[in-house]
Design a protein around this motif. Sequence first.
Motif, PDB file in Angstrom:
ATOM      1  N   ASP A 195       7.159  -9.947  -1.440  1.00  0.00           N
ATOM      2  CA  ASP A 195       7.938  -9.083  -0.552  1.00  0.00           C
ATOM      3  C   ASP A 195       6.989  -8.286   0.338  1.00  0.00           C
ATOM      4  OD1 ASP A 195       9.864  -7.616   0.685  1.00  0.00           O
ATOM      5  OD2 ASP A 195      10.764  -6.802  -1.129  1.00  0.00           O
ATOM      6  N   GLU A 196       6.957  -8.621   1.624  1.00  0.00           N
ATOM      7  CA  GLU A 196       6.093  -7.982   2.618  1.00  0.00           C
ATOM      8  C   GLU A 196       4.638  -7.944   2.153  1.00  0.00           C
ATOM      9  OE1 GLU A 196       6.980  -7.398   5.505  1.00  0.00           O
ATOM     10  OE2 GLU A 196       9.118  -6.967   5.541  1.00  0.00           O
ATOM     11  N   GLY A 234       6.542  -7.032  -5.479  1.00  0.00           N
ATOM     12  CA  GLY A 234       7.362  -6.187  -4.620  1.00  0.00           C
ATOM     13  C   GLY A 234       6.529  -5.348  -3.671  1.00  0.00           C
ATOM     14  N   GLN A 235       7.223  -4.570  -2.831  1.00  0.00           N
ATOM     15  CA  GLN A 235       6.531  -3.705  -1.870  1.00  0.00           C
ATOM     16  C   GLN A 235       5.953  -2.470  -2.540  1.00  0.00           C
ATOM     17  OE1 GLN A 235       8.601  -2.926   1.905  1.00  0.00           O
ATOM     18  NE2 GLN A 235      10.173  -4.379   1.253  1.00  0.00           N
ATOM     19  N   LYS A 294      17.483  -8.029   1.817  1.00  0.00           N
ATOM     20  CA  LYS A 294      16.474  -9.058   1.521  1.00  0.00           C
ATOM     21  C   LYS A 294      15.747  -8.773   0.205  1.00  0.00           C
ATOM     22  CE  LYS A 294      14.227  -8.399   5.304  1.00  0.00           C
ATOM     23  NZ  LYS A 294      15.074  -7.311   5.838  1.00  0.00           N
ATOM     24  N   THR A 295      15.323  -7.518   0.015  1.00  0.00           N
ATOM     25  CA  THR A 295      14.585  -7.174  -1.207  1.00  0.00           C
ATOM     26  C   THR A 295      15.460  -7.336  -2.443  1.00  0.00           C
ATOM     27  OG1 THR A 295      13.016  -5.695  -0.112  1.00  0.00           O
ATOM     28  CG2 THR A 295      13.463  -5.281  -2.436  1.00  0.00           C
ATOM     29  N   SER A 339      16.552   1.553   3.494  1.00  0.00           N
ATOM     30  CA  SER A 339      15.390   0.668   3.433  1.00  0.00           C
ATOM     31  C   SER A 339      14.240   1.278   4.228  1.00  0.00           C
ATOM     32  CB  SER A 339      15.738  -0.710   4.006  1.00  0.00           C
ATOM     33  OG  SER A 339      15.901  -0.631   5.413  1.00  0.00           O
ATOM     34  N   GLN A 345      14.995  -9.859  -5.671  1.00  0.00           N
ATOM     35  CA  GLN A 345      15.022  -9.435  -7.067  1.00  0.00           C
ATOM     36  C   GLN A 345      16.035 -10.242  -7.876  1.00  0.00           C
ATOM     37  OE1 GLN A 345      15.631  -5.193  -6.936  1.00  0.00           O
ATOM     38  NE2 GLN A 345      13.604  -4.784  -6.087  1.00  0.00           N
TER      39      GLN A 345
END
Length: 535
Positions: free
Chosen positions: A167-168, A73-74, A45-46, A454, A50
């Motif tokens: 992302d999250e 991003g995370q 997913k990440t 991950s 991207q």
Amino acid sequence: MTNTSILTLDSVTLALPDGRLLFSDLVETFDQRRTGLVGRNGVGKTLLAQVLAGRLPPSEGRCLRRGRVHYVGQHLSDADATVADLAQVREVIDALLRIEAGSTQDADFDCVGERWDIRERLQAQLDQHGLGQLNWAHCAAALSGGQAMRVALLGAFVSDADYLILDEPSNHLDATSRDALMTLLEGWNKGLLVISHDRALLERMERIVELSPLGLSSYGGNYSFYAQCKSAQTEQAERTLERLKLERQRQARELQQQRERLQRQQSRASKAARSANQAKILLDRQQQRSETTAGKQQRDHLAARQALNAQVRDAAQQVESASPIMIHAPAPLQPSGSQVVVLQDLQLPFAHQGLVNLSLYSGERLGLVGANGSGKSTLLKVLAGQLAPIAGTCEVRSEVALLDQHCSLLPAGQSMLDYLRSASANPDESLLRTRLAQLGMGAERISLPSGVLSGGERLKATLAGVLYRDTPVGLLLLDEPSNHLDLPSLAALEAMLRQYRGTLLVASHDRVFMQQLALDGYLQLDEGSELHIRA
């Protein structure tokens, strides 16, 4: 709202440096509907986010973008970053400073564009959302994880972007900050893609897109609608697989019966021909025709069997992609009702509470709540013996394990399989592999160094090491366990914790997660006050 296409995946494929194909031939359009992207840990997913944001080129295919994309991003910053870096306005502010110092370079004016007031706009957002003590030059290393994420999100909302990819975003945010995030997202009227396992956040989305080994699947509704569709699809896939397996068994019986009939016919024809004293040339022709017929039937049977086998494999893959995660609860050694934790006049390090007095008993199940910075993680580390209190006594009378949000128990260079081996004096290799498979971990992943996995995969490996060690855990401490787990793993963790009969203390800002645990009550830890229990 007009669903104008903004991001388009055109036959996008991504292969990892080790050659493993992460996803292939993805075709999808992301418009201005608020969209949630979900999928199991490690599915990509990440990396897909991207690719969509232009941070990573696909191995094949292309991603078309109309307008400017802003990606959060995370993992937000390095040690030298500032608030301006977190908000992704550093380049604009630096260009402004050079212009103010006399620069006439076209590149500086192009960088600023129409954003001459970017410092004022960022500061206004910081002031409005309780971060007024910060300014754009403030060192990011001094911020908590929650503060850093809030700054990054505020930067997204002042970015003038046409599309946000987050992302999250709710990880590390306390309840108040999560509510503020919901309000900000409700007011955003441009394109939005949120990668998340936060069910409350996904409930606010207008569409859910799932990434799986089978590709991308779109569901035109919020999380509840997606969950209903997935349940129906899983049931249908299981029925289809069972039907195809029965069909394959029936076909195998029919083919065997056909072969036996053909053999009997050939045997009778051969006997009859010999009895009729036919010429050898006629007998040879009959034998050739019979062999030709038998060969054609065998080829037809083989083709039919291969086609049905392919259907079974496809159906099995559909079921496997939706198969449940399984986590087994350990059996605690402490007798029910015995005292497990005694805290007397405890003063926590790094925090500003009053003295903590607390007793916990075997089988008690409590949530630990409070704002970011109130000392929840510190208290859990003291209970686990990882930190010493400043004053007072901390007595723990049970085997204790802390699963923290950074997975600090799992060395970055150690594989999941080796980590589980080290937790057991006499490891059963087959059992360890089975338990990792039940956690949704493929055979090719469990031997990789954990540092390349991950966040969700690392969390599941650490959880397995805590739960499946030789000595059962009587006091289980969890610090934000839902932050990196995918939705099936969250459901499995919730089910396991409901069955767990030891003493449980869990800190989380995820309200849905906490509601699923059948807790006895909550410990409220607020800055400047003592720990107190509320229903």
